[in-house]
Design an enzyme around this catalytic site. Structure first.
Site, PDB file in Angstrom:
ATOM      1  N   TYR A 110       3.754  -6.628  -5.794  1.00 46.54           N
ATOM      2  CA  TYR A 110       4.364  -5.323  -6.088  1.00 46.54           C
ATOM      3  C   TYR A 110       5.828  -5.502  -6.486  1.00 46.54           C
ATOM      4  O   TYR A 110       6.296  -4.927  -7.479  1.00 46.54           O
ATOM      5  CB  TYR A 110       4.226  -4.414  -4.860  1.00 46.54           C
ATOM      6  CG  TYR A 110       4.872  -3.065  -5.033  1.00 46.54           C
ATOM      7  CD1 TYR A 110       4.343  -2.126  -5.914  1.00 46.54           C
ATOM      8  CD2 TYR A 110       6.014  -2.720  -4.321  1.00 46.54           C
ATOM      9  CE1 TYR A 110       4.929  -0.880  -6.081  1.00 46.54           C
ATOM     10  CE2 TYR A 110       6.609  -1.487  -4.477  1.00 46.54           C
ATOM     11  CZ  TYR A 110       6.069  -0.567  -5.357  1.00 46.54           C
ATOM     12  OH  TYR A 110       6.659   0.656  -5.527  1.00 46.54           O
TER      13      TYR A 110
ATOM     14  N   GLU B 145       4.790   8.185  -2.553  1.00 49.41           N
ATOM     15  CA  GLU B 145       6.038   8.129  -1.781  1.00 49.41           C
ATOM     16  C   GLU B 145       6.015   9.162  -0.657  1.00 49.41           C
ATOM     17  O   GLU B 145       6.486   8.897   0.453  1.00 49.41           O
ATOM     18  CB  GLU B 145       7.255   8.339  -2.688  1.00 49.41           C
ATOM     19  CG  GLU B 145       7.495   7.237  -3.695  1.00 49.41           C
ATOM     20  CD  GLU B 145       7.844   5.882  -3.098  1.00 49.41           C
ATOM     21  OE1 GLU B 145       8.154   5.791  -1.890  1.00 49.41           O
ATOM     22  OE2 GLU B 145       7.809   4.888  -3.850  1.00 49.41           O
TER      23      GLU B 145
ATOM     24  N   TRP C   9       5.255   0.833   3.611  1.00 44.07           N
ATOM     25  CA  TRP C   9       4.790   0.870   2.236  1.00 44.07           C
ATOM     26  C   TRP C   9       3.528   0.016   2.075  1.00 44.07           C
ATOM     27  O   TRP C   9       2.676   0.309   1.246  1.00 44.07           O
ATOM     28  CB  TRP C   9       5.889   0.415   1.283  1.00 44.07           C
ATOM     29  CG  TRP C   9       5.476   0.484  -0.158  1.00 44.07           C
ATOM     30  CD1 TRP C   9       5.339  -0.550  -1.011  1.00 44.07           C
ATOM     31  CD2 TRP C   9       5.111   1.659  -0.900  1.00 44.07           C
ATOM     32  NE1 TRP C   9       4.910  -0.098  -2.246  1.00 44.07           N
ATOM     33  CE2 TRP C   9       4.760   1.258  -2.203  1.00 44.07           C
ATOM     34  CE3 TRP C   9       5.029   3.018  -0.584  1.00 44.07           C
ATOM     35  CZ2 TRP C   9       4.356   2.137  -3.187  1.00 44.07           C
ATOM     36  CZ3 TRP C   9       4.613   3.905  -1.576  1.00 44.07           C
ATOM     37  CH2 TRP C   9       4.285   3.464  -2.856  1.00 44.07           C
TER      38      TRP C   9
END
Length: 198
Positions: A30, A52, A60
């Site tokens: 990522y 988000e 995350w």
């Protein structure tokens, strides 16, 4: 973590979060290929806004590992399709183990899709990108401690999204969106990705 970029096992320097031991492969991919790459397109930005918001209060990594589940559950984050979701769809989402089953966040995603569906094509993209700071407005952060969680631009973006009817988009979430979608480049000064993108 307050240090600068660190060398990974492949000899490339990265932001420290891109090399967290238990999740190195997920975060590294990522970090190297997606985080900070400019994202345009209403559906693509809608996906990032949703993810988000779902990440708020969580790691995350949790979102990354469920991303395909989110895409399947939310019709690929097509604004038009999600805007047409019914109460039955909301209940289906609450029962879906492939996503984060948070009633408030699911309701916000559906509500935000309905708001965005009423806008002209490209309007969400134009709105989000209108809050990108001027190029070179900030020097490259040398350490993770120099990376802000909120900026005046993210505060203004969150305020404008809320004014237009969006939910679950506070200044911290808005700044994470700006980082992820390339409105700002928060790769550390020594990070190979920053050097590669200039």
């Amino acid at each position: 973590m307050s240090g600068g970029a660190i060398l990974g096992p492949d000899g490339l320097a990265r932001c420290p979060w891109g090399l967290e031991a238990e999740s190195m492969a997920d975060y590294r991919a990522y970090h190297d290929t997606e985080w900070g790459v400019p994202v345009r397109g209403d559906d693509a930005l809608f996906e990032r806004i949703c993810l988000e918001a779902f990440q708020s209060g969580l790691s995350w990594l949790t979102i990354l590992r469920r991303r395909e589940g989110f895409r399947a559950a939310f019709a690929g984050f097509s604004i038009a399709e999600v805007a047409a979701f019914t109460e039955a769809d909301a209940e289906r989402l609450l029962a879906d183990p492939g996503i984060i089953r948070n009633r408030a966040k699911i309701a916000a995603a559906l509500s935000n899709a309905r708001v965005a569906a009423a806008w002209a094509p490209g309007e969400l993209t134009e709105l989000v990108w209108s809050f990108a700071p001027a190029s070179g407005a900030r020097r490259a952060p040398r350490t993770a401690a120099e990376v802000p969680a909120v900026t005046p631009e993210s505060t203004a973006l969150a305020k404008e999204l809320k004014r237009r009817g969006f939910r679950f988009v506070g200044p911290t979430t808005a700044y994470a969106l700006m980082q992820a979608c390339g409105l700002v480049n928060d790769h550390l000064a020594g990070c190979h990705v920053r050097r590669g993108r200039g």
